[in-house]
Design a protein around this motif. Structure first.
Motif, PDB file in Angstrom:
ATOM      1  N   GLY A 147      10.582 -43.220 -21.409  1.00  0.00           N
ATOM      2  CA  GLY A 147      12.038 -43.164 -21.432  1.00  0.00           C
ATOM      3  C   GLY A 147      12.644 -43.539 -22.765  1.00  0.00           C
ATOM      4  N   ASP A 148      11.817 -43.731 -23.785  1.00  0.00           N
ATOM      5  CA  ASP A 148      12.324 -44.027 -25.125  1.00  0.00           C
ATOM      6  C   ASP A 148      12.780 -42.734 -25.786  1.00  0.00           C
ATOM      7  N   MET A 149      14.062 -42.629 -26.064  1.00  0.00           N
ATOM      8  CA  MET A 149      14.584 -41.458 -26.770  1.00  0.00           C
ATOM      9  C   MET A 149      14.423 -41.669 -28.283  1.00  0.00           C
ATOM     10  N   PRO A 150      14.212 -40.576 -29.038  1.00  0.00           N
ATOM     11  CA  PRO A 150      14.399 -39.187 -28.636  1.00  0.00           C
ATOM     12  C   PRO A 150      13.164 -38.534 -28.029  1.00  0.00           C
ATOM     13  N   GLY A 151      12.136 -39.327 -27.700  1.00  0.00           N
ATOM     14  CA  GLY A 151      10.906 -38.732 -27.193  1.00  0.00           C
ATOM     15  C   GLY A 151      11.010 -38.241 -25.768  1.00  0.00           C
ATOM     16  N   SER A 152      11.486 -39.112 -24.854  1.00  0.00           N
ATOM     17  CA  SER A 152      11.462 -38.730 -23.450  1.00  0.00           C
ATOM     18  C   SER A 152      12.562 -39.393 -22.648  1.00  0.00           C
ATOM     19  N   GLY A 153      13.038 -38.676 -21.635  1.00  0.00           N
ATOM     20  CA  GLY A 153      14.030 -39.192 -20.709  1.00  0.00           C
ATOM     21  C   GLY A 153      14.078 -38.279 -19.494  1.00  0.00           C
ATOM     22  N   TRP A 154      14.850 -38.671 -18.501  1.00  0.00           N
ATOM     23  CA  TRP A 154      14.980 -37.880 -17.269  1.00  0.00           C
ATOM     24  C   TRP A 154      16.459 -37.797 -16.921  1.00  0.00           C
ATOM     25  N   GLN A 155      16.955 -36.566 -16.770  1.00  0.00           N
ATOM     26  CA  GLN A 155      18.380 -36.372 -16.527  1.00  0.00           C
ATOM     27  C   GLN A 155      18.592 -35.103 -15.713  1.00  0.00           C
ATOM     28  N   ASP A 156      19.359 -35.215 -14.643  1.00  0.00           N
ATOM     29  CA  ASP A 156      19.706 -34.070 -13.802  1.00  0.00           C
ATOM     30  C   ASP A 156      18.476 -33.301 -13.331  1.00  0.00           C
ATOM     31  N   GLY A 157      17.434 -34.050 -12.963  1.00  0.00           N
ATOM     32  CA  GLY A 157      16.248 -33.413 -12.406  1.00  0.00           C
ATOM     33  C   GLY A 157      15.334 -32.744 -13.410  1.00  0.00           C
ATOM     34  N   LYS A 158      15.535 -33.007 -14.695  1.00  0.00           N
ATOM     35  CA  LYS A 158      14.699 -32.411 -15.737  1.00  0.00           C
ATOM     36  C   LYS A 158      14.349 -33.441 -16.808  1.00  0.00           C
ATOM     37  N   MET A 159      13.263 -33.175 -17.519  1.00  0.00           N
ATOM     38  CA  MET A 159      12.901 -34.015 -18.646  1.00  0.00           C
ATOM     39  C   MET A 159      13.725 -33.620 -19.860  1.00  0.00           C
ATOM     40  N   ILE A 160      14.165 -34.638 -20.582  1.00  0.00           N
ATOM     41  CA  ILE A 160      14.893 -34.425 -21.829  1.00  0.00           C
ATOM     42  C   ILE A 160      14.173 -35.182 -22.932  1.00  0.00           C
ATOM     43  N   GLY A 161      14.722 -35.099 -24.147  1.00  0.00           N
ATOM     44  CA  GLY A 161      14.050 -35.687 -25.295  1.00  0.00           C
ATOM     45  C   GLY A 161      13.123 -34.658 -25.911  1.00  0.00           C
ATOM     46  N   TYR A 162      12.629 -34.951 -27.104  1.00  0.00           N
ATOM     47  CA  TYR A 162      11.785 -33.976 -27.795  1.00  0.00           C
ATOM     48  C   TYR A 162      10.499 -33.703 -27.027  1.00  0.00           C
ATOM     49  N   ASP A 163       9.711 -34.738 -26.771  1.00  0.00           N
ATOM     50  CA  ASP A 163       8.484 -34.568 -26.000  1.00  0.00           C
ATOM     51  C   ASP A 163       8.784 -34.012 -24.611  1.00  0.00           C
ATOM     52  N   GLY A 164       9.849 -34.564 -23.993  1.00  0.00           N
ATOM     53  CA  GLY A 164      10.184 -34.190 -22.628  1.00  0.00           C
ATOM     54  C   GLY A 164      10.635 -32.765 -22.476  1.00  0.00           C
ATOM     55  N   GLU A 165      11.462 -32.285 -23.388  1.00  0.00           N
ATOM     56  CA  GLU A 165      11.973 -30.919 -23.287  1.00  0.00           C
ATOM     57  C   GLU A 165      10.846 -29.896 -23.456  1.00  0.00           C
ATOM     58  N   ILE A 166       9.921 -30.189 -24.366  1.00  0.00           N
ATOM     59  CA  ILE A 166       8.771 -29.290 -24.532  1.00  0.00           C
ATOM     60  C   ILE A 166       7.925 -29.297 -23.259  1.00  0.00           C
ATOM     61  N   MET A 167       7.697 -30.479 -22.679  1.00  0.00           N
ATOM     62  CA  MET A 167       6.916 -30.563 -21.449  1.00  0.00           C
ATOM     63  C   MET A 167       7.614 -29.838 -20.302  1.00  0.00           C
ATOM     64  N   GLN A 168       8.930 -29.907 -20.236  1.00  0.00           N
ATOM     65  CA  GLN A 168       9.673 -29.190 -19.198  1.00  0.00           C
ATOM     66  C   GLN A 168       9.453 -27.691 -19.329  1.00  0.00           C
ATOM     67  N   LYS A 169       9.486 -27.183 -20.554  1.00  0.00           N
ATOM     68  CA  LYS A 169       9.253 -25.755 -20.779  1.00  0.00           C
ATOM     69  C   LYS A 169       7.831 -25.365 -20.371  1.00  0.00           C
ATOM     70  N   ILE A 170       6.878 -26.235 -20.687  1.00  0.00           N
ATOM     71  CA  ILE A 170       5.486 -25.971 -20.324  1.00  0.00           C
ATOM     72  C   ILE A 170       5.331 -25.893 -18.811  1.00  0.00           C
ATOM     73  N   ALA A 171       5.912 -26.861 -18.109  1.00  0.00           N
ATOM     74  CA  ALA A 171       5.822 -26.877 -16.650  1.00  0.00           C
ATOM     75  C   ALA A 171       6.449 -25.629 -16.050  1.00  0.00           C
ATOM     76  N   ASP A 172       7.588 -25.222 -16.584  1.00  0.00           N
ATOM     77  CA  ASP A 172       8.249 -24.021 -16.083  1.00  0.00           C
ATOM     78  C   ASP A 172       7.353 -22.798 -16.249  1.00  0.00           C
ATOM     79  N   LYS A 173       6.698 -22.703 -17.402  1.00  0.00           N
ATOM     80  CA  LYS A 173       5.831 -21.556 -17.656  1.00  0.00           C
ATOM     81  C   LYS A 173       4.584 -21.577 -16.789  1.00  0.00           C
ATOM     82  N   LEU A 174       4.153 -22.755 -16.382  1.00  0.00           N
ATOM     83  CA  LEU A 174       2.996 -22.888 -15.500  1.00  0.00           C
ATOM     84  C   LEU A 174       3.365 -22.729 -14.026  1.00  0.00           C
ATOM     85  N   GLY A 175       4.659 -22.654 -13.739  1.00  0.00           N
ATOM     86  CA  GLY A 175       5.102 -22.557 -12.362  1.00  0.00           C
ATOM     87  C   GLY A 175       4.993 -23.859 -11.604  1.00  0.00           C
ATOM     88  N   LEU A 176       5.105 -24.981 -12.322  1.00  0.00           N
ATOM     89  CA  LEU A 176       4.976 -26.302 -11.718  1.00  0.00           C
ATOM     90  C   LEU A 176       6.299 -27.055 -11.786  1.00  0.00           C
TER      91      LEU A 176
END
Length: 293
Positions: free
Chosen positions: A44-73
């Motif tokens: 949860g340390d920004m700008p690396g990672s956070g959680w907001q409105d049901g999605k990951m935010i932050g630099y690390d988090g936003e990339i991981m969210q995109k990865i999960a979406d592409k994997l269908g997870l």
């Protein structure tokens, strides 16, 4: 329909309004903590990672969210202190961990590590009244860092340095502001972001100008990566393919700019490539965002 008791689970997506499971085009038989979900340990340390409105935010988090979406997870958040993230991956309580984690050879022994998502150089968070940028500047100083950080043994080797360990970056920074310690050695993106958001602190971050073979983790090129359980190397490989595509399109820099990581230093490797011949082939080349990207 009875489900297998095995943890070897197929990546599926439940069709809206449907009563059956359909395989995602990118479906793989990954060993996941929970079916259809990617359980992520983060600090949860920004700008690396956070959680907001049901999605990951932050630099690390936003990339991981995109990865999960592409994997269908669907991402399943597991917020915890840094000291617990790697242990949770090892124990199989989570599928992956993130939080501006730097690559080290030691970590390759206990996890399988992704391609880098950006680069960094460690440095010193300090008062704007000082200009410390060398290891020698820390001699005899009271210095704070985070429990479990890879460079802790190197900090302990610096002459006269009095080291304080903290569970969170916030706690370390509070003591710095209060004058109880002289400097903080933390995640460069995290401390840079915090300083930018709080100019009233009168703090600055200066990267180490040393290049010292006896202190490779403190003064060498850092690579921010994701960590997976070794049983999930097939998942790591699929994630690496997605990361590779994002590097080619310079998407890493586009995302980073939203979190104050716009400078080229974050996206162009400069320095020794420690991974070649360790957890990558001997001829391995680090990805980069090309000029003009």
């Amino acid at each position: 329909m009875a489900l297998s008791l095995s943890r070897r689970l197929a990546v599926c997506a439940l069709l809206a309004g449907g009563s059956f499971l359909a395989f995602s085009p990118l479906a793989q038989a990954f060993e996941l903590v929970e079916q259809g979900k990617l359980t992520v340990a983060f600090t949860g340390d920004m700008p690396g990672s956070g959680w907001q409105d049901g999605k990951m935010i932050g630099y690390d988090g936003e990339i991981m969210q995109k990865i999960a979406d592409k994997l269908g997870l669907k991402l399943q958040p597991a917020l915890m202190e840094w000291s617990g993230t790697i242990a949770s991956v090892e124990a199989g309580r989570v599928d992956v961990m993130l939080g501006t984690m730097g690559w080290t050879e030691k970590r390759t022994k206990i996890m399988t590590l992704s391609e880098p998502i950006h680069y960094f150089k460690n440095g010193i968070m300090q008062s704007s009244k000082t200009n410390w940028d060398k290891l020698s500047d820390l001699e005899g100083k009271k210095v704070g860092t985070i429990t479990g950080f890879s460079f802790v043994p190197e900090l302990k080797k610096i002459k006269g340095l009095e080291l304080s360990l903290y569970d969170t970056s916030d706690a370390a920074v509070r003591d710095l502001i209060a004058g109880r310690i002289d400097a903080v050695i933390g995640d460069p993106p995290v401390v840079s972001y915090a300083i930018k958001k709080n100019p009233e602190w009168n703090m600055q971050f200066l990267a180490f100008t040393d290049s010292n073979a006896d202190f490779p983790l403190l003064t060498g090129l850092g690579q921010v990566v994701y960590g997976f359980n070794k049983k999930n190397d097939d998942l790591r490989q699929k994630v690496d393919a997605i990361i590779g595509g994002m590097w080619k399109g310079c998407e890493m820099k586009e995302i980073g700019a939203r979190y104050g990581l716009a400078a080229d230093v974050w996206y162009r490797p400069a320095g020794e490539n420690f991974r070649a011949g360790v957890d990558r082939p001997a001829d391995y080349k680090l990805p980069s965002c090309k000029a003009g990207g």
